[in-house]
Scaffold this motif. Sequence first.
Motif, PDB file in Angstrom:
ATOM      1  N   ALA A  81       0.821  -1.228   0.000  1.00 58.12           N
ATOM      2  CA  ALA A  81       0.000   0.000   0.000  1.00 58.12           C
ATOM      3  C   ALA A  81       0.846   1.265   0.000  1.00 58.12           C
ATOM      4  N   ARG A  82       1.954   1.236  -0.753  1.00 61.83           N
ATOM      5  CA  ARG A  82       2.767   2.439  -0.902  1.00 61.83           C
ATOM      6  C   ARG A  82       2.285   3.215  -2.104  1.00 61.83           C
ATOM      7  N   THR A  83       2.347   4.524  -2.026  1.00 63.82           N
ATOM      8  CA  THR A  83       1.831   5.353  -3.123  1.00 63.82           C
ATOM      9  C   THR A  83       2.612   5.165  -4.417  1.00 63.82           C
ATOM     10  N   ASP A  84       3.892   4.784  -4.336  1.00 65.50           N
ATOM     11  CA  ASP A  84       4.680   4.588  -5.559  1.00 65.50           C
ATOM     12  C   ASP A  84       4.524   3.176  -6.126  1.00 65.50           C
ATOM     13  N   ASP A  85       3.703   2.332  -5.491  1.00 64.40           N
ATOM     14  CA  ASP A  85       3.495   0.974  -5.959  1.00 64.40           C
ATOM     15  C   ASP A  85       2.228   0.869  -6.815  1.00 64.40           C
ATOM     16  N   THR A  86       2.200   1.617  -7.900  1.00 64.01           N
ATOM     17  CA  THR A  86       1.110   1.451  -8.859  1.00 64.01           C
ATOM     18  C   THR A  86       1.457   0.284  -9.772  1.00 64.01           C
ATOM     19  N   VAL A  87       0.461  -0.271 -10.437  1.00 65.68           N
ATOM     20  CA  VAL A  87       0.696  -1.381 -11.357  1.00 65.68           C
ATOM     21  C   VAL A  87       1.718  -0.982 -12.414  1.00 65.68           C
ATOM     22  N   GLU A  88       1.554   0.221 -12.966  1.00 67.33           N
ATOM     23  CA  GLU A  88       2.464   0.693 -14.019  1.00 67.33           C
ATOM     24  C   GLU A  88       3.890   0.841 -13.491  1.00 67.33           C
ATOM     25  N   ALA A  89       4.045   1.394 -12.305  1.00 61.49           N
ATOM     26  CA  ALA A  89       5.379   1.594 -11.730  1.00 61.49           C
ATOM     27  C   ALA A  89       6.045   0.253 -11.434  1.00 61.49           C
ATOM     28  N   ILE A  90       5.290  -0.685 -10.897  1.00 59.93           N
ATOM     29  CA  ILE A  90       5.841  -2.007 -10.580  1.00 59.93           C
ATOM     30  C   ILE A  90       6.255  -2.716 -11.858  1.00 59.93           C
ATOM     31  N   GLU A  91       5.398  -2.680 -12.878  1.00 58.31           N
ATOM     32  CA  GLU A  91       5.735  -3.320 -14.153  1.00 58.31           C
ATOM     33  C   GLU A  91       6.988  -2.703 -14.755  1.00 58.31           C
TER      34      GLU A  91
END
Length: 186
Positions: free
Chosen positions: A126-136
């Motif tokens: 639940a970190r703000t920088d852990d979006t699907v796009e950022a993780i991918e």
Amino acid sequence: MLIFFGPVGAGKSTQGQMLAERHGWLWLSTGQMFRDSNDPEVIATLDRGQLITDDVTNQVVAAKLVEVSHCGEKGGLILDGYPRNLMQAEFLVKHETERCGDNNINLAINIAVTKEETLKRLMLRARTDDTVEAIENRLEIYHSMTNPVLKYLADKGVTVVHIDGSGTVDEIHGRIEAALAAHGVV
């Protein structure tokens, strides 16, 4: 010496620390070495949120290896977070070959986790920088940098073991221990 690889969320640091504790080995994380550094350049770079250069990283790791690593030991030392790219891998093999007469790397362990599992694990943080796009994007960068390192190490005679990173911490740890036993490290 063992080298641990795995994308964020694969649990490589947890697994490395567990192995170190269980076998009385030393766990060396480049991230921890940097955070513990007294070098003003390293501290300033971290404070700016930037990556430490390859040259500085290589110098820090080389100094630590000379301090703590014995040539020819089975296991004994776990490198976590290094080498991250081909330049660092080339430096490590050259350094250890010059220091020990061979590359001194017993095993490279790659904890493999599917993209879906990585997304699931990191979204739970639940970190703000852990979006699907950022993780991918981070996974793509990780694989584009790590795959050539694993190939280079294999070409230099290092056994590269791919461990299924799915399941519980204990299940993954059991797979790693089995691989170490199969390759005569424990």
